[in-house]
Design a protein around this motif. Sequence first.
Motif, PDB file in Angstrom:
ATOM      1  N   GLY A 117      -5.684  13.244  -7.333  1.00 23.81           N
ATOM      2  CA  GLY A 117      -6.368  11.570  -7.007  1.00 23.81           C
ATOM      3  C   GLY A 117      -5.443  11.081  -5.802  1.00 23.81           C
ATOM      4  O   GLY A 117      -6.079  10.546  -4.867  1.00 23.81           O
ATOM      5  N   SER A 118      -4.289  11.277  -5.638  1.00 21.21           N
ATOM      6  CA  SER A 118      -3.464  10.670  -4.450  1.00 21.21           C
ATOM      7  C   SER A 118      -3.890  11.480  -3.431  1.00 21.21           C
ATOM      8  O   SER A 118      -4.057  10.730  -2.100  1.00 21.21           O
ATOM      9  N   THR A 172     -11.096   9.022 -10.405  1.00 18.70           N
ATOM     10  CA  THR A 172     -10.921   8.465  -9.048  1.00 18.70           C
ATOM     11  C   THR A 172     -12.134   8.518  -8.303  1.00 18.70           C
ATOM     12  O   THR A 172     -12.539   7.766  -7.432  1.00 18.70           O
ATOM     13  N   VAL A 173     -12.734   9.702  -8.323  1.00 19.50           N
ATOM     14  CA  VAL A 173     -14.120   9.869  -7.312  1.00 19.50           C
ATOM     15  C   VAL A 173     -15.253   8.978  -7.882  1.00 19.50           C
ATOM     16  O   VAL A 173     -15.882   8.728  -7.206  1.00 19.50           O
ATOM     17  N   LEU A 206       0.556   5.672   0.324  1.00 21.81           N
ATOM     18  CA  LEU A 206      -0.031   6.967   0.543  1.00 21.81           C
ATOM     19  C   LEU A 206       0.668   7.905   0.585  1.00 21.81           C
ATOM     20  O   LEU A 206       1.739   7.962   1.156  1.00 21.81           O
ATOM     21  N   LEU A 214      -9.415  10.389   2.388  1.00 18.92           N
ATOM     22  CA  LEU A 214     -10.487   9.186   2.591  1.00 18.92           C
ATOM     23  C   LEU A 214     -10.008   8.131   3.572  1.00 18.92           C
ATOM     24  O   LEU A 214     -10.575   7.605   4.415  1.00 18.92           O
ATOM     25  N   SER A 215      -8.723   7.896   3.229  1.00 17.43           N
ATOM     26  CA  SER A 215      -8.078   6.881   4.123  1.00 17.43           C
ATOM     27  C   SER A 215      -7.855   7.426   5.633  1.00 17.43           C
ATOM     28  O   SER A 215      -7.890   6.683   6.501  1.00 17.43           O
ATOM     29  N   TRP A 241      -6.911  13.033  -2.753  1.00 10.82           N
ATOM     30  CA  TRP A 241      -8.133  12.536  -2.408  1.00 10.82           C
ATOM     31  C   TRP A 241      -8.171  11.155  -1.719  1.00 10.82           C
ATOM     32  O   TRP A 241      -9.006  10.916  -0.732  1.00 10.82           O
ATOM     33  N   LYS A 242      -7.461  10.156  -2.384  1.00 10.04           N
ATOM     34  CA  LYS A 242      -7.472   8.895  -1.609  1.00 10.04           C
ATOM     35  C   LYS A 242      -6.970   8.893  -0.062  1.00 10.04           C
ATOM     36  O   LYS A 242      -7.439   8.380   0.790  1.00 10.04           O
ATOM     37  N   THR A 243      -5.821   9.927  -0.024  1.00 11.89           N
ATOM     38  CA  THR A 243      -5.263   9.814   1.231  1.00 11.89           C
ATOM     39  C   THR A 243      -6.336  10.536   2.265  1.00 11.89           C
ATOM     40  O   THR A 243      -6.419  10.004   3.479  1.00 11.89           O
ATOM     41  N   SER A 266       0.868  -1.009   0.167  1.00 12.05           N
ATOM     42  CA  SER A 266      -0.075  -0.025   0.144  1.00 12.05           C
ATOM     43  C   SER A 266       0.869   1.122  -0.119  1.00 12.05           C
ATOM     44  O   SER A 266       1.960   1.363   0.723  1.00 12.05           O
ATOM     45  N   GLU A 270     -15.338   5.833  -6.097  1.00 11.96           N
ATOM     46  CA  GLU A 270     -15.697   6.141  -4.859  1.00 11.96           C
ATOM     47  C   GLU A 270     -17.199   6.151  -4.908  1.00 11.96           C
ATOM     48  O   GLU A 270     -17.804   6.179  -3.854  1.00 11.96           O
TER      49      GLU A 270
END
Length: 426
Positions: free
Chosen positions: A272-273, A80-81, A53, A279-280, A275-277, A51, A84
């Motif tokens: 994108g990176s 990316t979204v 991040l 959310l994590s 955004w994912k971070t 993984s 989701e």
Amino acid sequence: MSSASYVVCSSCNCSLRRVIPHGRRSFRFSLFSSNPSPNDTFFTRKHSLSSTLPLFSRTASAALPFDFSPPPIDHDLLDTVTVEGAKVSEDGIVETFDNDDEALDAVDNGVVVVDLSHYGRIRVSGEDRIQFLHNQSTANFECLHEGQGCDTVFVTPTARTIDIAHAWIMKNAITLVVSPVTCGSITEMLKKYIFFADKVEIQDITKQTCLFVLVGPKCNKVMEDLNLGDLLGQPYGSHKHYSVSGMPITVGTGNLISEEGFSLLMSPAAAGSVWKTLLSQGAVPMGSKAWETLRIMQGRPAPGKELTNEFNVLEAGLWNSVSLNKGCYKGQETISRLVTYDGVKQKLWGIHLSSPAESGSPITVDGKKVGKLTSYAVRRKQSEHFGLGYIKRKAASKGDAVTVGDNIVGTVVEVPFLTRQCPPSP
């Protein structure tokens, strides 16, 4: 190991290593310097489950200027979204994640992340940029320094409202965030007022950047976990520059509806990176429909609704964005007269409603029209109705009952965004 530990590496290329226990297992994270190699990542979890991040690395304000070239095609935020669960409009606006009530609840007890990349972003550069914006809007830009920020209002010569802009004072430019419906007109208006000798350049950078905001009481925890704790407690509008995998990102305190929370401006390639971070870290995604509901319930005026040629900047209650002691600027004479002669005749309020209502409906007291509803929203599965509206000052105040439209009962209430505004003392 019972708590997180830090080890300072002797190499400047790997300045911090953080080990966090997780039950019987440990996860190791690495934070790199502001000049990583292209293959480095800023937040790497070394574990049997692969993984990666991104994490934010502090960098000097001038070290990583934004590259306004188009982003790589494989860094599409909308892709990316959509994964989701986002529902995206034909205009590329994230409308909803089908979680509107959950996201609105998280504003009160958690943290939400909102993609506001469709909002306008204007870059004002050149040697005369401070004086230029000082003369063209209501805030005092001459008292601000690099790393600070403010809200300012663009008004007509008679102080009628056009839009609120959130401004960041950077090393070589001022970045303005404005409504998506006014970005084009404000850009053209500013260009029109550049005279021959002015050293000012105006650039619409909306499509070359992305903008996220964080809202909710757990924002600070997210910032600390992402190594952005140096922003906590800083004044509204303060901002600093970081990098994610070598790409620039600016993070500021506050957002468009609140002095709490944070705003993140970045290259589309990093979006994108990031955004994912977020959310994590537990952030709940919020779409533009829920954001509009939140805007109304917070009481932030919007162009075409509360900010129109029908209302002036003081009737809209935007006192914190107006300087009453700086020199001449557009709308200044009207604003001075309104203050001197107590000429503000109506006020913007929140209104709890007994049932759905239409924007534009008249507001009456004892059968007499005293105002107009300008925005309406509903939440909690169609059971909670709320609006914003202008009401004559002497007709109603906090706690009073009004009628909206034909027979909708309304109760006048204060709203957070306007409550924080500070009118001058009598």
